[in-house]
Design a protein around this motif. Structure first.
Motif, PDB file in Angstrom:
ATOM      1  N   ILE A   1       0.661  -1.129  -0.050  1.00  0.00           N
ATOM      2  CA  ILE A   1       0.034  -0.016   0.075  1.00  0.00           C
ATOM      3  C   ILE A   1       1.006   1.255  -0.017  1.00  0.00           C
ATOM      4  N   LEU A   2       0.559   2.250  -0.921  1.00  0.00           N
ATOM      5  CA  LEU A   2       1.457   3.602  -0.937  1.00  0.00           C
ATOM      6  C   LEU A   2       0.095   4.503  -0.619  1.00  0.00           C
ATOM      7  N   SER A   3       0.557   5.236   0.409  1.00  0.00           N
ATOM      8  CA  SER A   3      -0.340   6.292   0.712  1.00  0.00           C
ATOM      9  C   SER A   3       0.604   7.680   0.682  1.00  0.00           C
ATOM     10  N   ALA A   4      -0.181   8.886   0.570  1.00  0.00           N
ATOM     11  CA  ALA A   4       0.604   9.923   0.650  1.00  0.00           C
ATOM     12  C   ALA A   4      -0.371  11.297   0.568  1.00  0.00           C
ATOM     13  N   PRO A   5      -0.124  12.287   1.230  1.00  0.00           N
ATOM     14  CA  PRO A   5      -1.062  13.413   0.896  1.00  0.00           C
ATOM     15  C   PRO A   5      -0.824  13.959  -0.526  1.00  0.00           C
ATOM     16  N   SER A   6      -1.876  14.538  -1.018  1.00  0.00           N
ATOM     17  CA  SER A   6      -1.679  14.942  -2.431  1.00  0.00           C
ATOM     18  C   SER A   6      -0.491  16.035  -2.565  1.00  0.00           C
ATOM     19  N   GLY A   7       0.265  15.863  -3.580  1.00  0.00           N
ATOM     20  CA  GLY A   7       1.466  16.672  -3.797  1.00  0.00           C
ATOM     21  C   GLY A   7       2.487  16.201  -3.247  1.00  0.00           C
ATOM     22  N   ALA A   8       2.888  15.091  -2.709  1.00  0.00           N
ATOM     23  CA  ALA A   8       3.964  14.274  -2.149  1.00  0.00           C
ATOM     24  C   ALA A   8       4.589  13.740  -3.409  1.00  0.00           C
TER      25      ALA A   8
ATOM     26  N   ILE B   1       3.600 -11.114  -9.464  1.00  0.00           N
ATOM     27  CA  ILE B   1       3.551  -9.726  -9.723  1.00  0.00           C
ATOM     28  C   ILE B   1       3.437  -8.974  -8.363  1.00  0.00           C
ATOM     29  N   ASP B   2       4.279  -8.013  -7.982  1.00  0.00           N
ATOM     30  CA  ASP B   2       4.258  -7.223  -6.909  1.00  0.00           C
ATOM     31  C   ASP B   2       3.102  -5.836  -7.108  1.00  0.00           C
ATOM     32  N   VAL B   3       2.131  -6.117  -6.235  1.00  0.00           N
ATOM     33  CA  VAL B   3       0.978  -5.194  -6.740  1.00  0.00           C
ATOM     34  C   VAL B   3       1.179  -3.897  -5.650  1.00  0.00           C
ATOM     35  N   PHE B   4       0.882  -2.608  -6.330  1.00  0.00           N
ATOM     36  CA  PHE B   4       0.883  -1.564  -5.444  1.00  0.00           C
ATOM     37  C   PHE B   4      -0.586  -0.976  -5.353  1.00  0.00           C
ATOM     38  N   LEU B   5      -1.311  -0.780  -4.146  1.00  0.00           N
ATOM     39  CA  LEU B   5      -2.369  -0.212  -4.004  1.00  0.00           C
ATOM     40  C   LEU B   5      -2.253   1.327  -3.681  1.00  0.00           C
ATOM     41  N   ASP B   6      -2.514   2.058  -4.701  1.00  0.00           N
ATOM     42  CA  ASP B   6      -2.280   3.534  -4.447  1.00  0.00           C
ATOM     43  C   ASP B   6      -3.843   4.195  -3.724  1.00  0.00           C
ATOM     44  N   ILE B   7      -3.698   4.106  -2.496  1.00  0.00           N
ATOM     45  CA  ILE B   7      -5.042   4.245  -1.689  1.00  0.00           C
ATOM     46  C   ILE B   7      -4.689   5.213  -0.454  1.00  0.00           C
ATOM     47  N   ASP B   8      -5.780   5.815  -0.014  1.00  0.00           N
ATOM     48  CA  ASP B   8      -5.528   6.633   1.305  1.00  0.00           C
ATOM     49  C   ASP B   8      -5.591   5.870   2.644  1.00  0.00           C
ATOM     50  N   TRP B   9      -5.481   6.476   3.717  1.00  0.00           N
ATOM     51  CA  TRP B   9      -5.382   5.699   5.015  1.00  0.00           C
ATOM     52  C   TRP B   9      -6.402   5.138   5.521  1.00  0.00           C
ATOM     53  N   GLN B  10      -7.751   5.572   4.941  1.00  0.00           N
ATOM     54  CA  GLN B  10      -8.961   4.718   5.198  1.00  0.00           C
ATOM     55  C   GLN B  10      -8.932   3.402   4.452  1.00  0.00           C
ATOM     56  N   GLY B  11      -8.729   3.512   3.214  1.00  0.00           N
ATOM     57  CA  GLY B  11      -8.568   2.216   2.323  1.00  0.00           C
ATOM     58  C   GLY B  11      -7.544   1.291   3.124  1.00  0.00           C
TER      59      GLY B  11
ATOM     60  N   GLN C   1      -8.680  -0.684   5.840  1.00  0.00           N
ATOM     61  CA  GLN C   1      -9.545  -1.773   5.414  1.00  0.00           C
ATOM     62  C   GLN C   1      -8.962  -2.971   4.752  1.00  0.00           C
ATOM     63  N   VAL C   2      -7.671  -2.856   4.029  1.00  0.00           N
ATOM     64  CA  VAL C   2      -7.165  -3.656   3.439  1.00  0.00           C
ATOM     65  C   VAL C   2      -6.089  -4.425   4.716  1.00  0.00           C
ATOM     66  N   ARG C   3      -5.532  -3.579   5.655  1.00  0.00           N
ATOM     67  CA  ARG C   3      -4.888  -4.409   6.834  1.00  0.00           C
ATOM     68  C   ARG C   3      -5.897  -5.187   7.468  1.00  0.00           C
ATOM     69  N   LYS C   4      -7.220  -5.044   7.631  1.00  0.00           N
ATOM     70  CA  LYS C   4      -7.873  -5.894   8.277  1.00  0.00           C
ATOM     71  C   LYS C   4      -8.337  -7.305   7.430  1.00  0.00           C
ATOM     72  N   LEU C   5      -8.319  -7.079   6.254  1.00  0.00           N
ATOM     73  CA  LEU C   5      -8.306  -8.293   5.406  1.00  0.00           C
ATOM     74  C   LEU C   5      -7.328  -9.132   5.066  1.00  0.00           C
ATOM     75  N   VAL C   6      -5.808  -8.473   4.910  1.00  0.00           N
ATOM     76  CA  VAL C   6      -4.720  -9.128   4.622  1.00  0.00           C
ATOM     77  C   VAL C   6      -3.604  -9.113   5.615  1.00  0.00           C
ATOM     78  N   ALA C   7      -3.222 -10.073   6.155  1.00  0.00           N
ATOM     79  CA  ALA C   7      -2.245  -9.846   7.052  1.00  0.00           C
ATOM     80  C   ALA C   7      -0.818  -9.601   6.427  1.00  0.00           C
ATOM     81  N   ASP C   8      -0.471 -10.200   5.014  1.00  0.00           N
ATOM     82  CA  ASP C   8       0.862  -9.891   4.599  1.00  0.00           C
ATOM     83  C   ASP C   8       0.849  -8.818   3.654  1.00  0.00           C
ATOM     84  N   VAL C   9       0.532  -7.613   4.117  1.00  0.00           N
ATOM     85  CA  VAL C   9       0.766  -6.354   3.243  1.00  0.00           C
ATOM     86  C   VAL C   9       1.661  -5.549   3.854  1.00  0.00           C
ATOM     87  N   GLU C  10       2.646  -4.693   3.017  1.00  0.00           N
ATOM     88  CA  GLU C  10       3.815  -3.691   3.601  1.00  0.00           C
ATOM     89  C   GLU C  10       3.103  -2.550   3.240  1.00  0.00           C
ATOM     90  N   THR C  11       3.081  -1.463   4.027  1.00  0.00           N
ATOM     91  CA  THR C  11       2.390  -0.383   3.749  1.00  0.00           C
ATOM     92  C   THR C  11       3.466   0.825   3.893  1.00  0.00           C
TER      93      THR C  11
END
Lengths: 206, 206
Positions: B10-17, B97-107, B110-120
């Motif tokens: 998961i990659l998150s950031a404020p707009s403009g980062a 394939i390594d998959v990047f989720l380009d989502i915000d902190w709320q997303g 949600q993903v952390r609750k469903l997937v144990a093996d995710v690096e954020t």
């Protein structure tokens, strides 16, 4: 930028996997990475210096340090004792230095019990044939000793699945790069970065 | 060598980062890294293509997908819905394939609750002043919109400490290298390497 606390790594490998050469190459490249110097009761081999390769002590001295709880981990391997000083490691971590513990699976198990935040790396040789060739090429030991080492290597290797990371030392430069990648990734962890960039975070959140 | 399952990030950031530019640079360099294409109900911006930047759907279509439990995570941001298809991600991971989720902190929550093996990974701009300058330099929005974006950026940034890794995008090449380091380190994890090098492990342990 504030300096962050260093990270602790355990590197284990069967004899002949090339662990020492990999660690030495990493220390040459980075002055903020160090290997812990262990205490041992075994005799120095040719070229080994006290305080550099090991702190060479007597069995009585070693047992006195155990009694004082001065070891982070210690083990008896064959007739010799090996141990890692708690204090020296703590001082290096506090100074922002990444510290490598060059210990076997038994030492790794002891350290994991005491330290939650330790990253562990297991180094594998590229094949059994290559491992045997590497152990032979030292040219100092009998076939019997080499067979014993192969059995010991297999026993050590059977613990690979207790480690966080696995690196295969087939091409030396690739294996070096991989260990470097693991160490540098850890520096980007929240815990390290939150200290390193605390001023930026205050700026962004004020 | 067997191919290992891909890893989820998961990659998150404020707009403009600069998150999008960093992801694009990474995808250009590695053909075994992909970004998940989200579904959204918002209108396409100039240059955005359906199926490439987003799957553009109506609110009714989006709600039907929610009802079918077809989303890995979804969120309503202002008046628009955004969501991530479970099936598409699973197929990519299975293909190595390594998959990047380009989502915000709320997303991310949600993903952390469903997937144990995710690096954020959370990406920060180098300063508040630079962030404001980057948000202004788009030249498409009023001061009021920019002020709103700064407030939104601060709100997003306040969640940085929920992430495994933090990368500061001051120098673009450095930030790119750091994200690459995190992704490549994960490929060296026991879980990935035990599959990739299963033949070697059988050889060493037989």
């Amino acid at each position: 930028m504030a300096h962050s606390r260093g990270n602790l790594f355990i590197l284990s490998a069967p004899s002949g996997a090339g662990k020492s050469s990999l660690i030495n190459a990493l220390l040459t490249k980075y002055n903020d990475m160090k290997v812990s110097v262990s205490h041992t009761t075994r005799s120095p081999r040719p070229g080994e210096e006290n305080g550099v390769h090991y702190h060479f002590v007597t069995v009585d001295e070693f047992k006195a340090l155990i009694a004082k709880d001065d070891f982070f981990e210690w083990a008896q391997v064959f007739d010799n004792y090996y141990g890692t000083s708690k204090q020296a490691i703590e001082e290096q971590l506090a100074a922002g230095i990444d510290v490598f513990l060059d210990i076997d699976w038994q030492g790794a198990q002891q350290v994991r019990k005491l330290v939650a935040d330790v990253e562990t790396i297991f180094i594998l040789p590229p094949s059994k044939a290559e491992l045997e060739s590497r152990l032979n090429s030292r040219g100092q030991d009998s076939a019997e000793v080499i067979a014993g080492r192969m059995a010991q290597a297999q026993s050590e290797t059977s613990h690979y699945n207790e480690y966080d990371y696995v690196v295969v030392n087939d091409d030396f430069a690739t294996a070096l790069k991989e260990i470097e990648t693991i160490v540098l990734a850890k520096r980007l962890s929240l815990q390290s970065q939150a200290i390193r960039h605390q001023d930026l975070l205050v700026d962004l959140l004020r």
